[in-house]
Design a protein around this motif. Sequence first.
Motif, PDB file in Angstrom:
ATOM      1  N   THR A  11      38.072  63.858  49.466  1.00  0.00           N
ATOM      2  CA  THR A  11      37.844  64.461  50.645  1.00  0.00           C
ATOM      3  C   THR A  11      38.490  65.807  50.134  1.00  0.00           C
ATOM      4  N   ALA A  12      37.987  67.135  50.726  1.00  0.00           N
ATOM      5  CA  ALA A  12      38.473  68.395  50.432  1.00  0.00           C
ATOM      6  C   ALA A  12      39.221  69.085  51.672  1.00  0.00           C
ATOM      7  N   ASP A  22      31.238  58.767  60.947  1.00  0.00           N
ATOM      8  CA  ASP A  22      31.678  59.179  62.051  1.00  0.00           C
ATOM      9  C   ASP A  22      33.147  58.712  62.510  1.00  0.00           C
ATOM     10  N   VAL A  23      34.102  59.638  62.526  1.00  0.00           N
ATOM     11  CA  VAL A  23      35.599  59.212  62.704  1.00  0.00           C
ATOM     12  C   VAL A  23      35.701  58.723  64.076  1.00  0.00           C
ATOM     13  N   ILE A  81      40.791  61.272  58.892  1.00  0.00           N
ATOM     14  CA  ILE A  81      40.544  61.167  57.250  1.00  0.00           C
ATOM     15  C   ILE A  81      41.172  62.465  56.667  1.00  0.00           C
ATOM     16  N   LEU A  82      42.428  62.218  56.085  1.00  0.00           N
ATOM     17  CA  LEU A  82      43.127  63.232  55.370  1.00  0.00           C
ATOM     18  C   LEU A  82      42.566  64.026  54.098  1.00  0.00           C
ATOM     19  N   ILE A 121      37.182  58.022  48.708  1.00  0.00           N
ATOM     20  CA  ILE A 121      36.201  57.281  49.447  1.00  0.00           C
ATOM     21  C   ILE A 121      35.003  56.841  48.497  1.00  0.00           C
ATOM     22  N   VAL A 122      34.849  55.477  48.678  1.00  0.00           N
ATOM     23  CA  VAL A 122      33.964  54.717  47.632  1.00  0.00           C
ATOM     24  C   VAL A 122      32.561  54.168  48.490  1.00  0.00           C
ATOM     25  N   LEU A 123      31.343  54.600  47.995  1.00  0.00           N
ATOM     26  CA  LEU A 123      30.290  54.040  48.248  1.00  0.00           C
ATOM     27  C   LEU A 123      29.674  53.228  47.425  1.00  0.00           C
ATOM     28  N   GLU A 124      29.394  51.929  47.875  1.00  0.00           N
ATOM     29  CA  GLU A 124      29.031  50.738  47.040  1.00  0.00           C
ATOM     30  C   GLU A 124      27.640  50.447  47.506  1.00  0.00           C
ATOM     31  N   ILE A 125      26.582  50.315  46.479  1.00  0.00           N
ATOM     32  CA  ILE A 125      25.136  50.291  46.788  1.00  0.00           C
ATOM     33  C   ILE A 125      25.003  48.809  45.998  1.00  0.00           C
TER      34      ILE A 125
END
Length: 127
Positions: free
Chosen positions: A29-30, A96-97, A104-105, A110-114
């Motif tokens: 995250t930026a 959606d937090v 989310i700092l 963040i990992v997206l697993e497909i």
Amino acid sequence: MALQLMKLFVSASTDTEVTPAVEKFFYVTAADTEPESTLTIDAADFFDDLGAEVVELPVLVDNNSYYHVYINGVLQMQDISTYTPGATGVGSLSIDVPAGPDSILTGTPIVLEIVNFDTTSTTDITT
């Protein structure tokens, strides 16, 4: 000769092989994402296992796939995220937090697993 029931004898066996095709996508995250707001990550903002930019997020095969989202290494509940396959400008992951004290700092991984399952079947029929 007495009457008999005449029928075919048919035997069949099927062998099915299921192979998972796993792809992982990474993002850091930026900026902070506050509660009750949405973090949307475009396909081009992710990088893959080799550190290369991602061009397109894969399609989820109907009834034969799933995705997981990990924030800071922790698996998240399915209903806080929305996955959209596709290339830059189309493909994305939205998170959606929920309301509450947690954001989310900046700098959070963040990992997206497909996971899509490839299946092949062969059937042998004996008559």
